[in-house]
Structures are given as C-alpha cells and as structure tokens.
Design an enzyme around this catalytic site. Sequence first.
Site, short mmCIF file in Angstrom:
data_model
loop_
_atom_site.label_atom_id
_atom_site.label_comp_id
_atom_site.label_asym_id
_atom_site.label_seq_id
_atom_site.Cartn_x
_atom_site.Cartn_y
_atom_site.Cartn_z
N ASP A 143 0.85 -1.19 0.00
CA ASP A 143 0.00 0.00 0.00
C ASP A 143 0.88 1.24 0.00
O ASP A 143 1.89 1.31 0.72
CB ASP A 143 -0.91 0.00 1.23
CG ASP A 143 -1.98 1.06 1.15
OD1 ASP A 143 -3.00 0.81 0.49
OD2 ASP A 143 -1.79 2.14 1.74
N ILE A 144 0.50 2.24 -0.81
CA ILE A 144 1.25 3.49 -0.83
C ILE A 144 0.85 4.32 0.38
O ILE A 144 -0.34 4.60 0.59
CB ILE A 144 0.97 4.29 -2.13
CG1 ILE A 144 1.34 3.46 -3.36
CG2 ILE A 144 1.74 5.61 -2.13
CD1 ILE A 144 0.97 4.11 -4.68
N GLU A 178 -4.76 2.22 -4.43
CA GLU A 178 -3.31 2.39 -4.28
C GLU A 178 -2.64 1.12 -3.74
O GLU A 178 -1.53 1.17 -3.24
CB GLU A 178 -3.00 3.57 -3.36
CG GLU A 178 -3.36 3.39 -1.91
CD GLU A 178 -4.78 3.82 -1.57
OE1 GLU A 178 -5.02 4.19 -0.41
OE2 GLU A 178 -5.65 3.80 -2.47
#
Length: 300
Positions: free
Chosen positions: A170-171, A213
């Site tokens: 995950d960003i 994301e």
Amino acid sequence: LCLLDNKKQNLTIKQLIGDKEDLNEETAIPLTEKGRVCWVFKHKEVCIIPDLAHSPHPIPRYFVHENPKHSFRSFLATPIVVEHQPIGVLCLESKNRNEYTNKDKERITTVMNIAAMALSKAQLYQKMENLATIDGLTNLANHRHFQDILAAEIRRAKRHNLSLALLMIDIDYFKQINDNYGHQMGDYILAEIGDVFKQNIREVDFVARYGGEEFAIILVGKKPLNYYITAERIRQAVANHKFVYQKQTIPITISIGISLYPNDTENQSELIRLADQALYLAKNSGRDCIKTCKDLQITH
C-alpha cells in the site's frame, strides 16, 4: 515483416525469412531513421528499387549506419495500412538486379490489403484481451488476472513442492497526496511506482495492481528469508526513487504485508487475507515498513 510499436515509436522486425545477413528478429528501427523502410511507413507508398548498387540517390534500406557490404540488389517495400493508418512494412529483397516489377507491386499491394484486415482483427482481439487482464493506468495485471495467476502459481507450487510469497503493498498517505496535489499527481505516482516494482523483481515473479493504491506481488521459489530480503529491496527502491511531476518532487514510501505458501496457509483466499492483515499491521506500526504473519502471531 516490420510492425509498429506505438509505445516505443519504432518499427520492430517481427519475422525474417531467407538470408538474414545484417538483420535480426526483434531489431527495433526508430521512426526517425532515414532509411527506405521508414519512408515507406510514413508516406504509405510502395517503394521499388531495381538496383540498390546503382540507385541515383542511395538511401539505406533500414538504418543510416547499416552494413553497406550486404549482397542484396533489388528491394521492394510496401506499407501495411489499416483504416488509413500505417501499422507496419513488408520488405522483399533479392540478390538479383531488376527482380521486382510493377506487376509485383500490384500483387503485393493486393496481398497486403488482405493481410492488413487480418492483422486489424488480430490486434483488436489482443486489445480486448488486454482490457480484460491489464490495468489501463499502470499497465500492470489487474485484480482479476492476479487472482488467476495466484491460483495457477499455488497449483504449480503444490505440484513441484515449491514455496511462494504474497506481498500486499500500500502506498503510504496516498489520499493526502491526491487531496494536496490533485488526482493527476496521484495517477503519475501509481504508474511510476508500478515501473519501480517491475524493475526490482525477476521475470518469474508477478506484479499486479490489486485496487486503488494497493498492489500485489507474487514471489516464487525462494526461501522465506529471501522473500523478506526482496520485499525490503522493493521498499527501499520506492523510498529512494525520485517521484517528480511538473517539477514537484514528492517523497513516497510503502507498507508491505507478507504471507507464505505453504508455511502460513495452503488456501488462496487465506493467503490473501493474511497478507492483507500483515499489511494492516505495517500501516498501524508507523508505515514505511514490512510485517509478516509471524508478526501477527506476536501481536495476538
């Protein structure tokens, strides 16, 4: 046979039959080249050269710096055009002078019109197939394709007594990036980070955009410690990468959760759930870090 690679803006030699001499398949010819092939492509006109050695205005066949000592004498090139757009060039070469005539030009034009229609249908089919499996923004596999590949890799691992790791990524603070800089910046980061992932895994590994994301990477055939080392390399690669959009540099980090087959589970859905839980733990542990199923056991 040369076909257009739109993304790279070149013509790629896809097939060679006969004496290859100075050419190789998969050779790329930039559209900026001054040879006859690119001229035919751009002008959508057939070119016949009865005698290459005595042409009044010598022009290279493919490249400006190609080997001038080739033994070909006659040359014929015809564009492949679909819906008024050139998609490639077919070249015929002979070691005899005056090999090709205007009748050959007419015949080859007729054949190419038929071939162009066939290629158009094939490319349309490929596009439709890509729409079903490829994420349009990142050019990575989409969620549906990821599920199919993960299932296939688990079957292969079971059959050959191998292990694999699932990395859920995950960003960090991505919503804030969208809110502060706009969705165009967010789209750029998603596409760019996909390239960073691809550069830091092997060809046998697999990366997909899982959704939003979130990304997923399947690593195969390594020991558990090596999976963690690879994940750490990916984390550092993202942290060290310069994400620059419209002269703005944005520092980006990622959080990673790892689950292992068969160590943690042999079930596909459970493998995803555990990796997702480990990712959630990483995000709640300050982000920009990696957590595994062993970390989940400690917290419980």
